[in-house]
Each structure stands twice: as structure tokens, then as C-alpha cells.
Enzyme design. Sequence first.
Site, PDB file in Angstrom:
ATOM      1  N   PRO A   1       0.689  -1.081   0.132  1.00 15.58           N
ATOM      2  CA  PRO A   1      -0.057   0.053   0.142  1.00 15.58           C
ATOM      3  C   PRO A   1       0.851   1.199  -0.134  1.00 15.58           C
ATOM      4  CG  PRO A   1      -0.073  -0.940   2.219  1.00 15.58           C
ATOM      5  CD  PRO A   1       0.880  -1.860   1.324  1.00 15.58           C
TER       6      PRO A   1
ATOM      7  N   ARG B   1      -5.194  -3.481  -5.530  1.00 13.95           N
ATOM      8  CA  ARG B   1      -4.289  -2.682  -4.230  1.00 13.95           C
ATOM      9  C   ARG B   1      -3.872  -1.364  -4.781  1.00 13.95           C
ATOM     10  NH1 ARG B   1      -2.376  -6.285  -0.292  1.00 13.95           N
ATOM     11  NH2 ARG B   1      -0.341  -5.132  -0.166  1.00 13.95           N
TER      12      ARG B   1
ATOM     13  N   GLU C   1       2.646  -1.501  -8.707  1.00 12.66           N
ATOM     14  CA  GLU C   1       1.868  -2.444  -8.021  1.00 12.66           C
ATOM     15  C   GLU C   1       1.024  -3.505  -9.234  1.00 12.66           C
ATOM     16  OE1 GLU C   1       1.599  -3.822  -5.045  1.00 12.66           O
ATOM     17  OE2 GLU C   1      -0.056  -5.482  -6.020  1.00 12.66           O
TER      18      GLU C   1
ATOM     19  N   CYS D   1       9.254  -9.771   4.736  1.00 13.96           N
ATOM     20  CA  CYS D   1       8.967  -9.983   6.427  1.00 13.96           C
ATOM     21  C   CYS D   1       8.870 -11.322   6.736  1.00 13.96           C
ATOM     22  CB  CYS D   1       7.708  -8.979   6.636  1.00 13.96           C
ATOM     23  SG  CYS D   1       6.286  -9.634   5.673  1.00 13.96           S
TER      24      CYS D   1
HETATM   25  N1  SAM Z   1       6.179  -2.534  -0.416  1.00 12.29           N
HETATM   26  C1  SAM Z   1       4.838  -2.487   0.238  1.00 12.29           C
HETATM   27  C2  SAM Z   1       4.889  -1.469   1.205  1.00 12.29           C
HETATM   28  O1  SAM Z   1       5.838  -1.183   1.990  1.00 12.29           O
HETATM   29  O2  SAM Z   1       3.622  -0.939   1.734  1.00 12.29           O
HETATM   30  C3  SAM Z   1       4.577  -3.848   0.640  1.00 12.29           C
HETATM   31  C4  SAM Z   1       4.429  -4.879  -0.443  1.00 12.29           C
HETATM   32  S1  SAM Z   1       3.805  -6.439  -0.046  1.00 12.29           S
HETATM   33  C5  SAM Z   1       5.013  -7.125   1.013  1.00 12.29           C
HETATM   34  C6  SAM Z   1       4.074  -7.087  -1.595  1.00 12.29           C
HETATM   35  C7  SAM Z   1       3.651  -6.629  -3.029  1.00 12.29           C
HETATM   36  O3  SAM Z   1       3.832  -7.355  -3.944  1.00 12.29           O
HETATM   37  C8  SAM Z   1       1.845  -6.933  -2.693  1.00 12.29           C
HETATM   38  O4  SAM Z   1       1.456  -5.659  -2.916  1.00 12.29           O
HETATM   39  C9  SAM Z   1       1.338  -7.708  -3.910  1.00 12.29           C
HETATM   40  O5  SAM Z   1       0.428  -7.347  -4.339  1.00 12.29           O
HETATM   41  C10 SAM Z   1       2.748  -7.566  -4.875  1.00 12.29           C
HETATM   42  N2  SAM Z   1       2.929  -8.887  -5.690  1.00 12.29           N
HETATM   43  C11 SAM Z   1       2.261  -9.989  -5.380  1.00 12.29           C
HETATM   44  N3  SAM Z   1       2.582 -10.843  -6.517  1.00 12.29           N
HETATM   45  C12 SAM Z   1       3.399 -10.383  -6.985  1.00 12.29           C
HETATM   46  C13 SAM Z   1       4.347 -10.513  -8.283  1.00 12.29           C
HETATM   47  N4  SAM Z   1       4.283 -11.609  -9.132  1.00 12.29           N
HETATM   48  N5  SAM Z   1       5.027  -9.628  -9.139  1.00 12.29           N
HETATM   49  C14 SAM Z   1       5.147  -8.285  -8.298  1.00 12.29           C
HETATM   50  N6  SAM Z   1       4.325  -8.040  -7.351  1.00 12.29           N
HETATM   51  C15 SAM Z   1       3.522  -9.083  -6.766  1.00 12.29           C
END
Ligand code: SAM
Length: 482
Positions: A135, A161, A156, A254
Site C-alpha cells: 500500500p 491494491r 503494483e 517480512c
Molecule cells: N512495499 C509495500 C509497502 O511497503 O507498503 C508492501 C509490499 S507487499 C510485501 C508485496 C506486494 O507484492 C503486494 O502488494 C503484492 O500485491 C505484490 N505482488 C504479489 N505478487 C507479485 C508478483 N508476482 N510480482 C510483483 N508483485 C507482486
Amino acid sequence: MPGSASQYNDPMPNTPPIPSLFLERMSHYLGDEFPAFVEGMNHPPVSGLRVNTLKLTPEQFRAISTVKLGEKIPWCPAAFTLPALESGNPTPGSHPYHQAGLYYLQDPSAMSPAEMLFSVPLRDHERILDLAAAPGGKTTHLAALMRGRGLLVANEIKDKRVGHLIQNVERWGAENVVITNETPERLADHFGPFFDRVLVDAPCSGEGMFRKDMGARLDWSEEMVAGCAVRQGNILRVAARLVRPGGYLLYSTCTFAPEEDEGAIAQLMDEFPEFEVVKLPQLNGFMPGRPGWLAGMKEDERGLDGAVRLFPHRVRGEGHFACLLRKAGAWENLPVGRVDRFLAPNKAQIGFWRDFVSAVLHVNLAEARLRAMGERLYYVPDEMADFGRLRVPSPGIWLGSLKKDRFEPAHPLALFLKPGQAKNCVDFAAGSRETAAYLRGETLESEGQPGWALVTVDGWPLGWGKRVQGVVKNHFPRGWMV
Ligand code: SAM
């Protein structure tokens, strides 16, 4: 075995238990340190507040904050821990200063990756990509550290999202951010090795969030960890193509699972030998990367001990991992330029904008940075790039809408303004009935000059109102109301 999984007593009854297989794994990895880890998991999660240094300094914020702040976070100079909420104290998420974009609420450990990416000093004209941005925690942090200069692309992949990412970036008021909604592959096919720095904050099994995310506990399995490692490998393989020669890649998760941390990086380095680990500062409480937790690897395998691991029993925050890599080659300093596919507004539209500025604002925005997308007028980063046919839900600050015969300001313009940049303001105190009413969307009474007025809280821009005969019509967006 020095510690055993059975030592863990969940402090929160009626919550899903931390998976016992996870605890067995941690006992195996941590050895003598496992009892301390278990003790740490028995404590409630720690929350943090990161001040928006594009708007004010941490010291200025501390002086005006009615939200109780704890100690400074050692690895993030702009941030404080938050003490547990006492009844009667304002919740930081619903405070008007939050709506004014003065801070972002974030797990303290999640503030380490952006700081670690800038352990190599920022230069002029940098192009930075936040590949998995929603987010927007790390995007807002990167934007603050870039001080509005260069270009920050926040991407994203998931449509649903993106809205939340846009809202958090708009609240932050950063003028160098372009938001894309793409797959990593399409970005790499379009840009190639274009970015000075790429942040991959990867989707992971979330073990580091077990103290606060009950869903992560329920979803966890060893198969999930293995599946995440495959997905992370796929994302990293594409991210590697986006880094310029001499540029940097910061990988963070994380989770504690070494398959998803050191293992994902080792695999990347097998496939792309042009990457090497850059040793990160080992601050008090951090643990070095532990490649030795993986079968067949030494404790300093390929410099992976230069990564950092954050554990809840060692620092005031949740679990995190960060590793910085450098791609071989000369790191040339190239300005981005101003070629993009977005249209400049036509003469009539510029005229409406100028009329609005002269009536309402004390700012002088570069007209070369104005772009029209449908009826929307945007202020794009000074160093813009060509996004070709990529999906770009936000190319910059949304200034407002170009109607048939006039310009109407948008909410993100209000949040981009600094105190003193509007000619006509309606100011209320943070704890006042009027501020609460404004944030609920109610009409306000206030005598003064008719027309657009910036509604401010203790001087900080909060949104727009339009005054007609002593009544200020509310233009605070519905979707933003708490
Ligand atoms: N960086 C964000 C923050 O600090 O608020 C949190 C990111 S969260 C850990 C990981 C993100 O990776 C999610 O928003 C998810 O939708 C996205 N994601 C999921 N699958 C993915 C893919 N195959 N390639 C790139 N992003 C992906």
C-alpha cells in the site's frame, strides 16, 4: 536442543496459534537464542510513526503532536515508536494530522529497507523503482528520502491494491512519483536496464508478522514457504533486468524463512553473476544474514552475511530481512529527460489553470510539467520518463479537473501545497468540532471571501472547500473519510 517449540505460550487467547512446525524450524535455526525469540513472540507487536519530512522535521512534529510518541527508531531518523494506546488518547490513524499527510504508520522494522537502500548516498537525477509497492509504506519513505527529486516509479501488480497505493502517495504530497499497475515482466520489456535503484519488497510467507497478522499464522505451511521462494525467484529474475549497470537492487521480505531470504538471493546470484552483495550497516540488535541456515552453504557464502535480519526479540519491531546488491559496471549519471507520451494541456486549458492559480494560490508551478489526461490535469515529475503503453493510473500530482470553462481543484493538490501557499484559507484546530465535521463531509459556516478556500488544520492543508455566502461547501473526498 537448547530451546523447544513447546516453550511458546500464546499471550492472546482465542487467536490462531503460531504453527508448531514454524517454531520447530526456528528452534533449529536459532539454537541457544530460541528461548529469547519465544519470549519476544510473547510480547505485543510494536507500532511506529514515520514523519513526512517533505512537510516537516521530526522535531517540529514532536512539538505539535497530540499523539503520544515513544523513542526514536535507531535505523530511521524520521520515526518514533508508538506506545500502547491508552483510552482517551487519539488513535493516530484517525487523527487530522494523518489526513494532512504529516506521517505514515508503519512497523518500525519495515522502515529498514528504504534506509538500507540509501546506505549508498543518493545522487542527482536518479531513477528509482519500487517494484511491489502497495500500500505504499516504502514508496512514501523513498519519496521522502529523495526529497522530490529524480523519478520514483511505484508499481503494483494487483489492480485492487492500486487504489490504496494512490491514496497514500497522494496524502504524502510527493511530486516525483509515477504509479504504474503492471507485471514486472512488462516493465522490464519496456524499460530494460533503466533504473539506478530497484526495491523488491517481495510478497512472502509473512512469518515476521505473526505477532500482529493472524491471517499469516493461518495461511502458513512449509509448502507455502517453498511456493513463495519460487515466486520470489521469478520476481527477482525480472527485477535484475531493470537495474542499470553499476546500479543497486534491494531485496526485502517480512519473513525469517532462509529459503525466501538468503536462498532467493543465492539463486539470483547463480543466474546473474554480475550481482554482488553490498554489506549493510549492522546496527545494534540486527543479525547478519545467515546463509549457513541453508543446506550446503557456509556462514559467509557469497557475502550473504552482509544482509540484515531483524527479529522482534532483538529490536523494537517485527521480523524483516534486507539484502543490498550491486550490478557490475560503471554507474553513469544520466538525467532522465522529459520525453513522455502524455499530452500537454491546450492553450485554453492552460488559461483556466492560470486563472485558478492567480485567484487561489501563491505557487509558481513549471508549466512544462503540466499534462492533461482526459479532463484531469497532472503535474508530472521534473525528470519524467516515457511509459509507452504501460498502465499508468497516476503520472504525478493530480491538480484538478479541466471543465468546459474552468478549472476545479482536486484533493491531491491540497495535500501537495505547503502552509502559506493558498490565498484563502479556512483554518481550524486539530481537536475542534469543525475539523471533525469537515472530515465527516459536513458543510461548515465561515465568513470570508467567496470561492475556493483551502481548509487547513493548525495551518496544515487538509482539503478544499468552496465558500458561498458564509457557507463552505465540503470537497473532502468521500472515499477518504475515516
Ligand atoms: N512495499 C509495500 C509497502 O511497503 O507498503 C508492501 C509490499 S507487499 C510485501 C508485496 C506486494 O507484492 C503486494 O502488494 C503484492 O500485491 C505484490 N505482488 C504479489 N505478487 C507479485 C508478483 N508476482 N510480482 C510483483 N508483485 C507482486
